[in-house]
Design a protein around this motif. Structure first.
Motif, PDB file in Angstrom:
ATOM      1  N   LEU A   1       0.826  -1.219  -0.094  1.00  0.00           N
ATOM      2  CA  LEU A   1       0.232  -0.158   0.058  1.00  0.00           C
ATOM      3  C   LEU A   1       0.880   1.214   0.060  1.00  0.00           C
ATOM      4  CD1 LEU A   1      -2.800  -0.890   2.477  1.00  0.00           C
ATOM      5  CD2 LEU A   1      -2.839  -0.845  -0.005  1.00  0.00           C
ATOM      6  N   ALA A   2       2.043   1.300   0.888  1.00  0.00           N
ATOM      7  CA  ALA A   2       2.843   2.350   0.771  1.00  0.00           C
ATOM      8  C   ALA A   2       3.578   2.850  -0.569  1.00  0.00           C
ATOM      9  CB  ALA A   2       3.904   2.050   1.895  1.00  0.00           C
ATOM     10  N   ASP A   3       3.899   1.520  -1.131  1.00  0.00           N
ATOM     11  CA  ASP A   3       4.381   1.545  -2.469  1.00  0.00           C
ATOM     12  C   ASP A   3       3.585   2.423  -3.671  1.00  0.00           C
ATOM     13  OD1 ASP A   3       6.950   0.542  -1.505  1.00  0.00           O
ATOM     14  OD2 ASP A   3       6.707  -1.346  -2.314  1.00  0.00           O
ATOM     15  N   ARG A   4       2.145   2.116  -3.372  1.00  0.00           N
ATOM     16  CA  ARG A   4       1.199   2.505  -4.316  1.00  0.00           C
ATOM     17  C   ARG A   4       0.576   3.904  -3.908  1.00  0.00           C
ATOM     18  NH1 ARG A   4      -1.530  -3.514  -4.803  1.00  0.00           N
ATOM     19  NH2 ARG A   4      -0.040  -4.209  -6.625  1.00  0.00           N
ATOM     20  N   GLY A   5       1.419   4.662  -3.043  1.00  0.00           N
ATOM     21  CA  GLY A   5       1.015   6.159  -2.685  1.00  0.00           C
ATOM     22  C   GLY A   5       0.164   6.154  -1.671  1.00  0.00           C
ATOM     23  N   VAL A   6       0.053   5.325  -0.700  1.00  0.00           N
ATOM     24  CA  VAL A   6      -0.995   5.384   0.440  1.00  0.00           C
ATOM     25  C   VAL A   6      -0.090   5.463   1.747  1.00  0.00           C
ATOM     26  CG1 VAL A   6      -3.125   4.477   1.697  1.00  0.00           C
ATOM     27  CG2 VAL A   6      -2.946   3.989  -0.595  1.00  0.00           C
ATOM     28  N   THR A   7      -0.500   6.446   2.509  1.00  0.00           N
ATOM     29  CA  THR A   7      -0.071   6.740   4.038  1.00  0.00           C
ATOM     30  C   THR A   7      -0.496   5.557   4.919  1.00  0.00           C
ATOM     31  OG1 THR A   7       0.483   9.013   3.623  1.00  0.00           O
ATOM     32  CG2 THR A   7       0.263   7.985   5.885  1.00  0.00           C
ATOM     33  N   VAL A   8       0.063   4.888   5.579  1.00  0.00           N
ATOM     34  CA  VAL A   8      -0.198   3.634   6.328  1.00  0.00           C
ATOM     35  C   VAL A   8       0.151   3.716   7.731  1.00  0.00           C
ATOM     36  CG1 VAL A   8      -0.770   1.976   4.477  1.00  0.00           C
ATOM     37  CG2 VAL A   8       1.424   2.182   5.512  1.00  0.00           C
ATOM     38  N   ASP A   9       0.814   4.901   8.187  1.00  0.00           N
ATOM     39  CA  ASP A   9       1.451   4.985   9.387  1.00  0.00           C
ATOM     40  C   ASP A   9       0.555   4.853  10.526  1.00  0.00           C
ATOM     41  OD1 ASP A   9      -0.029   7.491   9.184  1.00  0.00           O
ATOM     42  OD2 ASP A   9       1.709   8.613   9.731  1.00  0.00           O
ATOM     43  N   SER A  10      -0.847   4.881  10.285  1.00  0.00           N
ATOM     44  CA  SER A  10      -1.676   4.715  11.704  1.00  0.00           C
ATOM     45  C   SER A  10      -2.486   3.282  11.436  1.00  0.00           C
ATOM     46  CB  SER A  10      -2.765   5.795  11.620  1.00  0.00           C
ATOM     47  OG  SER A  10      -2.042   6.908  12.051  1.00  0.00           O
ATOM     48  N   VAL A  11      -2.233   2.354  10.818  1.00  0.00           N
ATOM     49  CA  VAL A  11      -2.923   1.141  10.355  1.00  0.00           C
ATOM     50  C   VAL A  11      -2.514   0.217  11.799  1.00  0.00           C
ATOM     51  CG1 VAL A  11      -3.019  -0.936   9.145  1.00  0.00           C
ATOM     52  CG2 VAL A  11      -2.868   1.171   8.083  1.00  0.00           C
ATOM     53  N   ALA A  12      -3.438  -0.507  12.415  1.00  0.00           N
ATOM     54  CA  ALA A  12      -3.357  -1.147  13.542  1.00  0.00           C
ATOM     55  C   ALA A  12      -2.831  -2.799  13.129  1.00  0.00           C
ATOM     56  CB  ALA A  12      -4.577  -1.013  14.667  1.00  0.00           C
ATOM     57  N   VAL A  13      -2.409  -3.436  14.141  1.00  0.00           N
ATOM     58  CA  VAL A  13      -2.263  -4.885  13.875  1.00  0.00           C
ATOM     59  C   VAL A  13      -2.869  -5.707  15.071  1.00  0.00           C
ATOM     60  CG1 VAL A  13      -0.498  -6.511  13.822  1.00  0.00           C
ATOM     61  CG2 VAL A  13       0.117  -4.440  12.765  1.00  0.00           C
ATOM     62  N   ALA A  14      -3.695  -6.539  14.662  1.00  0.00           N
ATOM     63  CA  ALA A  14      -4.802  -7.292  15.383  1.00  0.00           C
ATOM     64  C   ALA A  14      -4.091  -8.733  15.595  1.00  0.00           C
ATOM     65  CB  ALA A  14      -6.201  -7.359  14.935  1.00  0.00           C
ATOM     66  N   GLU A  15      -4.499  -9.518  16.639  1.00  0.00           N
ATOM     67  CA  GLU A  15      -4.127 -10.532  16.714  1.00  0.00           C
ATOM     68  C   GLU A  15      -5.032 -11.717  16.103  1.00  0.00           C
ATOM     69  OE1 GLU A  15      -3.836 -11.402  21.185  1.00  0.00           O
ATOM     70  OE2 GLU A  15      -1.975  -9.962  21.101  1.00  0.00           O
ATOM     71  N   ARG A  16      -5.033 -11.558  14.834  1.00  0.00           N
ATOM     72  CA  ARG A  16      -5.966 -12.646  14.116  1.00  0.00           C
ATOM     73  C   ARG A  16      -5.370 -12.378  12.583  1.00  0.00           C
ATOM     74  NH1 ARG A  16     -11.594  -9.821  14.842  1.00  0.00           N
ATOM     75  NH2 ARG A  16     -10.925  -9.652  17.014  1.00  0.00           N
ATOM     76  N   GLU A  17      -5.945 -13.092  11.726  1.00  0.00           N
ATOM     77  CA  GLU A  17      -5.462 -13.041  10.220  1.00  0.00           C
ATOM     78  C   GLU A  17      -6.185 -11.966   9.570  1.00  0.00           C
ATOM     79  OE1 GLU A  17      -6.460 -16.563   8.113  1.00  0.00           O
ATOM     80  OE2 GLU A  17      -5.149 -17.817   9.039  1.00  0.00           O
ATOM     81  N   THR A  18      -5.280 -11.447   8.783  1.00  0.00           N
ATOM     82  CA  THR A  18      -5.667 -10.405   7.878  1.00  0.00           C
ATOM     83  C   THR A  18      -7.113 -10.901   6.944  1.00  0.00           C
ATOM     84  OG1 THR A  18      -3.364  -9.457   7.683  1.00  0.00           O
ATOM     85  CG2 THR A  18      -5.224  -8.920   5.591  1.00  0.00           C
ATOM     86  N   GLY A  19      -7.903  -9.941   6.828  1.00  0.00           N
ATOM     87  CA  GLY A  19      -9.035 -10.184   5.923  1.00  0.00           C
ATOM     88  C   GLY A  19      -8.814 -10.886   5.008  1.00  0.00           C
ATOM     89  N   LYS A  20      -9.734 -11.766   4.369  1.00  0.00           N
ATOM     90  CA  LYS A  20      -9.336 -12.565   2.955  1.00  0.00           C
ATOM     91  C   LYS A  20     -10.765 -12.350   2.074  1.00  0.00           C
ATOM     92  CE  LYS A  20      -5.705 -14.702   4.298  1.00  0.00           C
ATOM     93  NZ  LYS A  20      -5.591 -14.021   5.629  1.00  0.00           N
ATOM     94  N   ALA A  21     -10.519 -12.399   0.776  1.00  0.00           N
ATOM     95  CA  ALA A  21     -11.565 -12.064  -0.177  1.00  0.00           C
ATOM     96  C   ALA A  21     -11.325 -13.185  -1.177  1.00  0.00           C
ATOM     97  CB  ALA A  21     -11.631 -10.874  -0.725  1.00  0.00           C
ATOM     98  N   TYR A  22     -12.542 -13.975  -1.454  1.00  0.00           N
ATOM     99  CA  TYR A  22     -12.444 -15.077  -2.541  1.00  0.00           C
ATOM    100  C   TYR A  22     -13.143 -14.524  -3.745  1.00  0.00           C
ATOM    101  CZ  TYR A  22     -10.108 -18.070   0.911  1.00  0.00           C
ATOM    102  OH  TYR A  22      -9.246 -18.534   1.675  1.00  0.00           O
TER     103      TYR A  22
END
Length: 315
Positions: free
Chosen positions: A95-116
């Protein structure tokens, strides 16, 4: 530079390309399976297709729209939550490489969401999402970053994080003398009704499937409703009706086209364009994106979109 803040989801997109017949078989085999052009939530795991038949990428309606806003010329910030596995998929660095600021994204004790994501030979898509860490975007998280949201020119919202979180945010914004223009893409449509009743929402963007599901609520909505309709005219219904005819393209994959539209719309509104002029550019951007596979990797640059415009866009 204009400022767009997206509060929403980020997923690992798992995409498979199948024939229409194969997808119809899946539709009839699984009660939860989405309809064409639909995004649904599910807790089920599909076992009919092997893992190696999916292509992994970074997506989620929130992060897709944040990347599109950046491509559309805005200073774009994404607020949301990833899982402890995010480095496995390079979520934040991508996301950062694509020009988006992500300095406030949190990390949770679970898996990242998935989309099928299931795509047929005509580029039509069927999408089922598992919320994962997106479900951890709660009111406390939003409160910590409220000033950043309040001071944005545009705030982009979807429905892949808890409705209660967004409702709390909208109610707080309603107490401000001035705040961002709020653009809501109410997808998936289940449970989103309370957000459509919030007066802080200025613009709602839906496709035809979503419009049909929410028509009664949209008729009562006091703001502007924008209906994207595939190759047919986009309809902007506000104080008056305005139509945009999409350019002719040869679609390969429609996945994320609605997100491209929303991100570009937000970026252009943040830059001070009228809703009609913003819809012109957003329609062109979404159309171009369907000519390439994938969601974020298919988002065109502003220069590419402007080159498609036969005349200078209206202000």
């Amino acid at each position: 530079m204009s400022n767009v803040v997206t509060v929403g989801s980020v997923n690992v997109d798992r995409t498979t390309f199948r024939s229409r017949a194969e997808i119809r078989t899946l539709e009839s085999s699984y009660e939860w399976f989405p309809a064409p052009g639909e995004t649904v939530r599910t807790e089920h795991v599909l076992t009919a297709i092997a893992d190696e038949e999916f292509r992994d990428g970074i997506g989620g309606k929130g992060s897709n729209q944040a990347v599109a806003a950046a491509c559309g010329g805005a200073e774009s910030t994404f607020l949301g939550t990833v899982g402890e596995d995010e480095r496995t998929y390079d979520v934040l660095s991508t996301l950062a490489d694509r020009g988006v600021t992500v300095d406030s994204v949190a990390v949770a004790e679970r898996e990242t969401g998935k989309a099928y994501i299931f795509v047929d030979g005509d580029g039509e898509s069927w999408i089922a999402i598992l919320g994962g860490a997106n479900e951890a975007v709660d009111a406390r998280y939003v409160d910590r970053h409220y000033d950043r949201i309040r001071n944005a020119d545009v705030c982009l919202l979807q429905n892949e994080i808890p409705v209660s979180t967004m409702r709390s945010l909208l109610e707080r914004l309603s107490e401000e003398a001035a705040g961002p223009t709020v653009v809501l893409n109410p997808v998936p449509t289940d449970g989103v009704d309370p957000l459509l009743a919030e007066p802080t929402v200025d613009v709602v963007v839906v496709n035809e499937t979503e419009y049909d599901a929410l028509e009664g609520h949209l008729e009562a909505f006091a703001g502007t409703v924008v209906r994207t309709r595939g190759a047919d005219d986009v309809i902007v219904s506000g104080e008056s009706e305005y139509r945009v005819t999409p350019p002719s393209v040869d679609p390969v994959d429609t996945t994320g086209a609605g997100d491209v539209f929303c991100g570009y719309l937000g970026a252009q509104l943040a830059a001070g364009r009228s809703i009609d002029a913003a819809a012109d550019l957003a329609t062109a951007a979404a159309s171009i994106s369907t000519e390439t596979e994938g969601a974020q990797g298919s988002i065109p640059t502003l220069e590419e979109v402007m080159a498609l415009e036969p005349t200078a866009p209206r202000q």
